[in-house]
Write an enzyme that holds these catalytic residues in place. Sequence first.
Site, PDB file in Angstrom:
ATOM      1  N   MET A   1      52.999  28.638  80.581  1.00  0.00           N
ATOM      2  CA  MET A   1      53.046  27.745  79.442  1.00  0.00           C
ATOM      3  C   MET A   1      51.687  27.544  78.802  1.00  0.00           C
ATOM      4  SD  MET A   1      54.126  24.223  81.256  1.00  0.00           S
ATOM      5  CE  MET A   1      52.721  23.293  81.741  1.00  0.00           C
ATOM      6  N   LYS A   5      48.799  32.998  78.834  1.00  0.00           N
ATOM      7  CA  LYS A   5      49.480  34.268  79.100  1.00  0.00           C
ATOM      8  C   LYS A   5      49.795  34.987  77.795  1.00  0.00           C
ATOM      9  CE  LYS A   5      52.845  32.363  81.261  1.00  0.00           C
ATOM     10  NZ  LYS A   5      52.288  31.001  81.190  1.00  0.00           N
ATOM     11  N   ASP A  83      57.628  39.005  76.384  1.00  0.00           N
ATOM     12  CA  ASP A  83      57.036  37.676  76.511  1.00  0.00           C
ATOM     13  C   ASP A  83      58.074  36.719  77.083  1.00  0.00           C
ATOM     14  OD1 ASP A  83      54.912  35.901  76.349  1.00  0.00           O
ATOM     15  OD2 ASP A  83      55.502  35.171  74.370  1.00  0.00           O
ATOM     16  N   GLU A  84      57.610  35.674  77.766  1.00  0.00           N
ATOM     17  CA  GLU A  84      58.493  34.695  78.426  1.00  0.00           C
ATOM     18  C   GLU A  84      59.512  35.427  79.306  1.00  0.00           C
ATOM     19  OE1 GLU A  84      57.958  31.546  78.404  1.00  0.00           O
ATOM     20  OE2 GLU A  84      56.736  31.196  76.612  1.00  0.00           O
ATOM     21  N   ALA A  85      59.031  36.402  80.052  1.00  0.00           N
ATOM     22  CA  ALA A  85      59.919  37.309  80.781  1.00  0.00           C
ATOM     23  C   ALA A  85      60.735  36.608  81.863  1.00  0.00           C
ATOM     24  CB  ALA A  85      59.108  38.446  81.402  1.00  0.00           C
ATOM     25  N   CYS A 145      43.430  16.225  86.183  1.00  0.00           N
ATOM     26  CA  CYS A 145      42.066  16.207  86.726  1.00  0.00           C
ATOM     27  C   CYS A 145      41.176  17.315  86.160  1.00  0.00           C
ATOM     28  CB  CYS A 145      42.095  16.287  88.244  1.00  0.00           C
ATOM     29  SG  CYS A 145      42.500  17.942  88.862  1.00  0.00           S
ATOM     30  N   CYS A 177      47.603  17.680  92.024  1.00  0.00           N
ATOM     31  CA  CYS A 177      48.218  16.693  91.120  1.00  0.00           C
ATOM     32  C   CYS A 177      49.709  16.940  90.895  1.00  0.00           C
ATOM     33  CB  CYS A 177      47.499  16.694  89.764  1.00  0.00           C
ATOM     34  SG  CYS A 177      45.750  16.232  89.888  1.00  0.00           S
TER      35      CYS A 177
HETATM   36 ZN   LIG Z   1      44.781  18.219  89.026  1.00  0.00          ZN
END
Ligand SMILES: [Zn+2]
Length: 184
Positions: A1, A5, A83-85, A145, A177
Amino acid sequence: MFSGKTEELIRLLHRSQISGKKILVIKPKIDTRTNSEIASRKRSEITKGDFKKFMDLPATPVEMAAELDQLIADDKPDILALDEAQFFGDWIVAYITKLMSNQSDMMILVAGLDMDAWGKPFGSMPQLLAMADNVQKETAVCFVCKAPATMTQKLSRSETTVEVGDSNIYEARCRFCYKQPSEL
Ligand SMILES: [Zn+2]
């Protein structure tokens, strides 16, 4: 996302275009963000949700093997780019296997998410990764972070995985996180 990529795919394709290669770019029909191009969204500001289209190339939505057969027969591309394979159906693995055994010198470039929001292998990506001659992993920046992020954080508990690329639904997180959707 948000890991660059698609930018990397577009960068490679632009270079190939300059060297005169014929390119066919496809994306799954399920990716509804844009109609006929691959578009990557990059955070232009720190403000969450403020994304802008970065670069684009024409891309054809494809749902099944017969459609791709027709496109390849028509275009005779030197390079096939996906793309978005992660959102292509299972058929894509057999299809790429067949292309690779055809002794053609068609180059195949695949961009996609390797893990879903549950941290599990995403769609056919594990097989495609295993088949690849070269694998390049891109990292995003953790929204919490700012460390390198490899995980996709779902921001709601909904069970579906096919909402694509929306900054209101997903954000990049580092492993520290990241939370499972069930813990939200
Ligand atoms: Zn983090």
